[in-house]
Design an enzyme around this catalytic site. Structure first.
Site, PDB file in Angstrom:
ATOM      1  N   HIS A 135      -1.282 -15.822  -7.128  1.00 40.64           N
ATOM      2  CA  HIS A 135      -0.254 -15.567  -6.110  1.00 40.64           C
ATOM      3  C   HIS A 135      -0.772 -15.512  -4.678  1.00 40.64           C
ATOM      4  O   HIS A 135       0.007 -15.643  -3.734  1.00 40.64           O
ATOM      5  CB  HIS A 135       0.538 -14.299  -6.456  1.00 40.64           C
TER       6      HIS A 135
ATOM      7  N   ASP B  57       2.625  -6.923  -7.889  1.00 40.74           N
ATOM      8  CA  ASP B  57       1.684  -7.089  -6.766  1.00 40.74           C
ATOM      9  C   ASP B  57       1.750  -5.864  -5.852  1.00 40.74           C
ATOM     10  O   ASP B  57       0.723  -5.292  -5.468  1.00 40.74           O
ATOM     11  CB  ASP B  57       2.056  -8.365  -6.008  1.00 40.74           C
TER      12      ASP B  57
ATOM     13  N   ASP C  39      13.308  25.055 -13.931  1.00 41.48           N
ATOM     14  CA  ASP C  39      13.935  25.834 -14.995  1.00 41.48           C
ATOM     15  C   ASP C  39      14.877  24.999 -15.854  1.00 41.48           C
ATOM     16  O   ASP C  39      15.400  25.471 -16.860  1.00 41.48           O
ATOM     17  CB  ASP C  39      14.716  27.025 -14.401  1.00 41.48           C
TER      18      ASP C  39
ATOM     19  N   HIS D 128      -7.860  -8.061  -7.778  1.00 43.24           N
ATOM     20  CA  HIS D 128      -6.449  -7.755  -7.486  1.00 43.24           C
ATOM     21  C   HIS D 128      -5.496  -8.603  -8.336  1.00 43.24           C
ATOM     22  O   HIS D 128      -4.650  -8.032  -9.060  1.00 43.24           O
ATOM     23  CB  HIS D 128      -6.166  -7.928  -5.994  1.00 43.24           C
TER      24      HIS D 128
ATOM     25  N   GLU E 169      -2.014 -18.751   0.400  1.00 39.65           N
ATOM     26  CA  GLU E 169      -2.180 -18.208   1.750  1.00 39.65           C
ATOM     27  C   GLU E 169      -3.645 -17.978   2.114  1.00 39.65           C
ATOM     28  O   GLU E 169      -4.065 -18.261   3.226  1.00 39.65           O
ATOM     29  CB  GLU E 169      -1.423 -16.878   1.875  1.00 39.65           C
ATOM     30  N   ASP E 170      -4.421 -17.455   1.153  1.00 37.81           N
ATOM     31  CA  ASP E 170      -5.767 -16.994   1.490  1.00 37.81           C
ATOM     32  C   ASP E 170      -6.865 -18.028   1.272  1.00 37.81           C
ATOM     33  O   ASP E 170      -8.022 -17.771   1.595  1.00 37.81           O
ATOM     34  CB  ASP E 170      -6.103 -15.744   0.653  1.00 37.81           C
TER      35      ASP E 170
END
Length: 711
Positions: free
Chosen positions: A72, A139, A259, A48, A76-77
């Site tokens: 990024h 992201d 058209d 990712h 957090e992860d």
């Protein structure tokens, strides 16, 4: 599968090797930090951030943005914190990562509140470094490309948020390539069957129209070559959501939209753009009123181009956009074009202009954020303000001001400066006085007239359309209400303390702070405001203060049938004193005040039947007196029974105008073939003024009865 080496090869086209090595180092760091983590699709999580960096590489973003893209999600992860990133990659990259990181999920009751809170934090991060939002958009784009693994309801929620916020932000910053893809991916997620049907229909229509498109394209190109104008003509494709919105909003069939043949002509310089315009207008007849010059006056997001619509063979409409190649880069990459030009070591004025507009927009967002009452109010303002259709008006000095379609004089005043908006009393449009609610048109010159001490009017909220004006008016009205409530609360509390032969100023030091602590209030202002708004009763507060000072002696001092002196009113107190609509009190009427929680004092006529229950509660009902000098108009309701005849309304209006009163509302009800009932609401000065008007109306031969309404 796309790898870090593939990305490095792509970056080699515009970044030096030393910076590419830093990007690769950030990738390996992220790969190690996310080791063992997988996406819902089953892929390693690091795919990712690599894909996000690849999107940014297509936009030629700088190496710090690419490093932030790689990192990024690390904060957090994983167990890595901002300080560790700063040590490894430097403070600028750590700040970018901190701004872009998925924001800590707070346990909100409502997802709308969470979205609003997150967007507010993103605005603050954007204000420090605009690259935060560009990385965030990349992201979100990759997340939208990989929505397939999510539950249908979660897909729809993310798609709706993307349409309402991120696609609009991309548009506002001029990043058209990302905007179009975000919109189409969101459309597929929200309406998969509609998107698929339109996609198939577009594919089929393009096949049928291929020869017609090629013929028009060749004709245009040949004419430009004959005129020795170096240029490239390309077909312009409509994206799916644009087609769907036109079908839905303009009630057009798919064939009507398809058209219209769209072409884009790219050239080398601005002078050539206008010369090409002359050639195409000579080749095909232009449609009147459909020419727009966004080169002379760019859009808010920096977009520049000439737009014209032509009558083709058989009356077939042809839409043509003419722009330079630099403008094309700006249209596709917007604010990101700044880094694209920087990669070539040239700070181009187009890109610099886009940066200035972006900074101005973010400055406006921060001002709205300060004025908004809460996160939801702020995000509603932002959504309304993100991508308006613009008009262009001029200040008296000739400066161009950009406003959304439908903007009014008040919107213009607030766009100049909040203080000017707050103190506006009148306006001249093209040197002629005009109402403040006038809808503006492109090309007008505006001069705002201000006065010191002037204040915003609550009715302005009925016609302003810009978020800045709306939030600034609400903020000013809240401040105004607070100030007036504090002043009224002080008067009410001093009246109540007068029974005990003291006043607020004479209370012993520390006594009031003791009561504030007991009531859980921050300061004296908060107490006075709550009294002024009717949330607390002044007599109860006064008695409690005396209890704290004297103990039980206060109760002996209190008399059952006490009568306080009346409070003086003039009608000019502002938002905290309101006049009851049930009985329309006028100066000269005996009046009483009723404390209404959150509103302040509501003034009624003493005989008003709506006061029945309140008369038993002397804490909430108290006497009022009219001030000697009153310079305000007051509403009063009359009912006339008249003989119906031609010219009745004109006759009544003439009498009332001659008596120096205004008609606010008028309504006529037929009672029978002969009689009619006329309901009037007039603005008058006082009872004497009203009596004079009634006397004149009675003298009309067709008027049989007059009643002043009010229960």
């Amino acid at each position: 599968m796309f790898t870090i080496d593939d990305l490095a090869d792509r970056l080699g086209g515009y970044l030096p090797q030393s910076e590419i090595q830093q990007v690769k180092r950030a990738f390996y760091y992220a790969e190690q930090a996310h080791d063992g983590q997988r996406r819902r699709s089953g892929e390693a999580y690091v795919t990712h951030p690599l894909a996000v960096a690849n999107i940014l590489a297509n936009m030629h973003m700088d190496h710090q943005s690419l490093m932030a893209a790689m990192l990024h999600d690390v904060i957090e992860d994983t167990g890595v914190d901002k300080e560790a990133l700063a040590l490894q990659f430097g403070a600028p990259v750590a700040e970018l990562v901190d701004g872009v990181s998925k924001l800590t999920q707070i346990a909100f009751e409502d997802k709308a509140v969470a979205q609003a809170e997150n967007f507010q934090k993103m605005v603050l991060a954007m204000s420090r470094d605009i690259r935060v939002i560009i990385v965030k958009l990349a992201d979100r784009l990759h997340n939208m490309r990989t929505l397939g693994a999510l539950r249908p309801e979660k897909k729809r929620r993310i798609a709706r948020e993307t349409l309402e916020i991120y696609a609009r932000v991309a548009s506002r910053l001029g990043i058209n390539t990302i905007r179009v893809e975000l919109e189409d991916l969101s459309f597929h997620a929200l309406h998969p069957m509609r998107a698929e049907r339109i996609k198939r229909a577009v594919s089929s229509a393009r096949g049928h129209r291929r020869s017609a498109i090629r013929q028009i394209q060749n004709t245009l190109q040949q004419s430009l070559d004959d005129g020795e104008l170096p240029s490239t003509v390309v077909g312009r494709q409509k994206h799916l959501l644009s087609i769907y919105r036109k079908m839905r909003d303009q009630r057009k069939s798919f064939n009507e939209i398809m058209d219209v043949f769209g072409f884009r002509i790219l050239t080398d310089d601005v002078d050539s753009c206008y010369r090409i315009l002359g050639v195409v207008h000579n080749l095909y007849k232009p449609v009147p009123g459909r020419f727009k010059d966004y080169i002379a006056i760019p859009k808010a997001n920096g977009y520049q181009s000439l737009h014209t619509t032509l009558f083709g063979a058989g009356g077939m409409p042809i839409e043509v956009q003419i722009r330079t190649r630099e403008m094309e880069a700006m249209a596709n990459n917007g604010i990101a074009a700044h880094w694209l030009y920087k990669a070539g070591q040239t700070d181009h004025p187009i890109a610099e202009g886009s940066r200035a507009r972006a900074r101005s927009w973010i400055k406006g967002l921060l001002e709205m954020q300060r004025h908004a009452g809460d996160s939801l109010e702020f995000i509603e303002h932002v959504k309304n303000d993100l991508f308006p259709d613009d008009i262009y008006v001029f200040t008296p000095k000739g400066d161009i001001m950009e406003l959304p379609q439908g903007a009014t004089v008040i919107d213009f005043a607030y766009s100049v400066h909040t203080d000017i908006g707050n103190s506006t009393i009148a306006c001249r449009i093209d040197r002629h006085l005009a109402p403040l609610s006038t809808r503006l048109e492109s090309g007008q010159t505006l001069e705002v007239i201000t006065a010191p001490g002037a204040r915003p009017n609550l009715t302005w909220l009925n016609f302003v359309i810009t978020a800045k004006a709306r939030s600034a008016i609400r903020h000013a009205l809240k401040h105004q209400q607070h100030t007036e409530a504090v002043q009224l609360g002080r008067r009410l509390l001093n009246k109540a303390l007068g029974e005990f032969e003291t006043s607020l100023e004479e209370l012993p030091e520390g006594l009031l702070s003791g009561l504030l602590g007991e009531l859980g209030l921050k300061n004296e202002e908060a107490l006075l405001e709550s009294i002024g708004l009717g949330s607390r009763v002044a007599h109860v507060i006064a008695r409690r203060l005396m209890d704290l000072q004297h103990g039980d002696a206060t109760k002996q001092h209190t008399q059952e049938g006490r009568q306080l002196g009346p409070i003086m009113i003039s009608g000019g107190e502002g938002m905290i004193i309101k006049f009851a609509r049930c009985c329309h009190p006028l100066p000269g009427d005996p009046v009483v005040g009723h404390l209404s929680a959150g509103k302040g004092i509501v003034v009624h006529r003493a005989e008003c039947r709506n006061l029945g229950e309140l008369k038993a509660d002397p804490e909430k009902l108290f006497p009022l007196e009219w001030a000697d000098s009153i310079d305000e108009d007051f509403l009063v309701a009359l009912r006339l029974e008249v003989e119906s005849h031609r010219g009745l309304v004109a006759e009544l209006a003439g009498i009332i105008t001659d008596a120096e009163a205004n008609i606010e509302r008028i309504g006529i009800e037929e009672r029978d073939a002969r009689l009619a009932t006329v309901n009037l609401v007039l603005a008058v000065r006082d009872r004497v003024h009203l009596a004079r008007i009634i006397k004149r109306l009675r003298n009309l031969m067709h008027v049989e009865r007059i009643h002043r309404l009010g229960n």
